[in-house]
Scaffold this motif. Structure first.
Motif, PDB file in Angstrom:
ATOM      1  N   ALA A 153       0.835  -1.192   0.000  1.00  0.00           N
ATOM      2  CA  ALA A 153       0.000   0.000   0.000  1.00  0.00           C
ATOM      3  C   ALA A 153       0.874   1.247   0.000  1.00  0.00           C
ATOM      4  CB  ALA A 153      -0.916  -0.005   1.221  1.00  0.00           C
ATOM      5  N   VAL A 208      -3.182  -4.871   5.506  1.00  0.00           N
ATOM      6  CA  VAL A 208      -3.433  -3.762   4.578  1.00  0.00           C
ATOM      7  C   VAL A 208      -2.936  -4.136   3.191  1.00  0.00           C
ATOM      8  CG1 VAL A 208      -2.893  -1.358   4.054  1.00  0.00           C
ATOM      9  CG2 VAL A 208      -3.305  -2.061   6.424  1.00  0.00           C
ATOM     10  N   ALA A 211      -3.835   1.466  -0.556  1.00  0.00           N
ATOM     11  CA  ALA A 211      -4.131   2.734   0.111  1.00  0.00           C
ATOM     12  C   ALA A 211      -4.306   3.825  -0.927  1.00  0.00           C
ATOM     13  CB  ALA A 211      -3.005   3.114   1.073  1.00  0.00           C
ATOM     14  N   LEU A 222      -7.371   2.856   3.763  1.00  0.00           N
ATOM     15  CA  LEU A 222      -6.574   1.634   3.724  1.00  0.00           C
ATOM     16  C   LEU A 222      -7.532   0.483   3.436  1.00  0.00           C
ATOM     17  CD1 LEU A 222      -4.315   2.082   6.902  1.00  0.00           C
ATOM     18  CD2 LEU A 222      -3.820   2.786   4.549  1.00  0.00           C
TER      19      LEU A 222
END
Length: 294
Positions: A153, A208, A211, A222
């Motif tokens: 991310a 995650v 993003a 996220l």
């Protein structure tokens, strides 16, 4: 990320909600993605097109329309080694996160910077290389309980790149670390600036995978496989200093790409796995219950 190594329950893959005690929102299916890009790992909007890529294989950014048809393609002149996310700066430059690190033992972590792909006339891009290492990683790989150096991310914000770790610790600690790297060509030691707790085990629900930050720089999201974390009312790059919302989708798939189209509208992609996913979705945050900043 190639496959889900830790196994999801059959019920989750059949669409049964695995997230409770969170605000539920509805994704709108926009289209199915062409199977050429069945491992969509990042997504961004540029020049009126939706751009995405596979996380391995041909080093190509694919421009698609809202029917899923590939209308453009840019060849990037480097190997596609675990490309995981896309970001865009205010000048239209695109950043490709070549930093997937499932085993936590990779040394050649990079971000590839190219100009706006919709303006590439010869359809070939030669990227600038932004190379980096982690200041807190000393073993390759570290012990299982310290394996928090995978990254999938990334956002661009105020001339810097912010990278969010995909936590693979065993036992799972639930923290995503935030690193800061200059958005210009060079070799750097990333700066560890923050972390955020996303939740407890199971890992697959709270790591995650992508993003993005809104065009007006007031919202950070996220992504995980069944939810989105939304952060608002922050100051500067203290992204977690304001309000936090957990928006669950109610269903599960291997979602690995998210981007803002406008300040409230998002696109999300998932990978095609076990005949599930491989789609482009939209989400309007105006339908969520979000408090105004004071």
């Amino acid at each position: 990320m190639k496959t889900l190594k830790y196994g999801l329950s059959v019920l989750a893959w059949l669409g049964i909600s695995t997230a409770a005690f969170a605000q539920q929102v509805s994704l709108t299916e926009v289209c199915k993605l062409d199977l050429v890009i069945k491992e969509s790992s990042g997504v961004v909007v540029a020049g009126g097109k939706i751009w995405t890529h596979n996380d391995s294989g041909d080093p190509v950014l694919y421009g698609i329309d809202k029917t899923g048809k590939i209308s453009d393609a840019i060849y990037v002149g480097v190997k596609n080694k675990d490309w995981e996310d896309l970001a865009k700066d205010d000048a239209g430059n695109i950043y490709i996160g070549a930093f997937g690190n499932n085993a936590n033992k990779r040394h050649d972590l990079q971000v590839l910077k190219i100009s706006d792909p919709s303006k590439e006339e010869d359809k070939v891009a030669t990227p600038e290389l932004i190379e980096f290492s982690f200041p807190d990683q000393h073993l390759f790989p570290p012990a299982e309980n310290e394996q928090n150096f995978d990254v999938e991310a990334m956002i661009w914000f105020n001339n810097s790149l912010y990278l969010f770790s995909k936590n693979r610790t065993i036992p799972f600690t639930g923290y995503s670390k935030v690193y800061k790297v200059p958005a210009t060509k060079g070799k750097y030691v990333a700066e560890l600036i923050d972390s955020v707790y996303t939740g407890p085990e199971p890992m697959l629900l709270n790591w995650v995978t992508s993003a993005d930050i809104s065009p007006d720089k007031t919202k950070l999201v996220l992504l995980s496989h069944d939810k989105l974390w939304l952060f608002t009312c922050f100051e500067g790059d203290k992204f977690f200093s304001g309000k936090k919302y957990t928006l669950t989708f109610g269903t599960m798939s291997q979602k690995e790409g998210v981007c803002f189209y406008s300040n409230n509208d998002l696109y999300i992609t998932d990978e095609y796995l076990y005949k599930i996913g491989g789609k482009l979705y939209s989400l309007n945050l105006a339908n969520a219950k979000i408090e105004a900043c004071k």
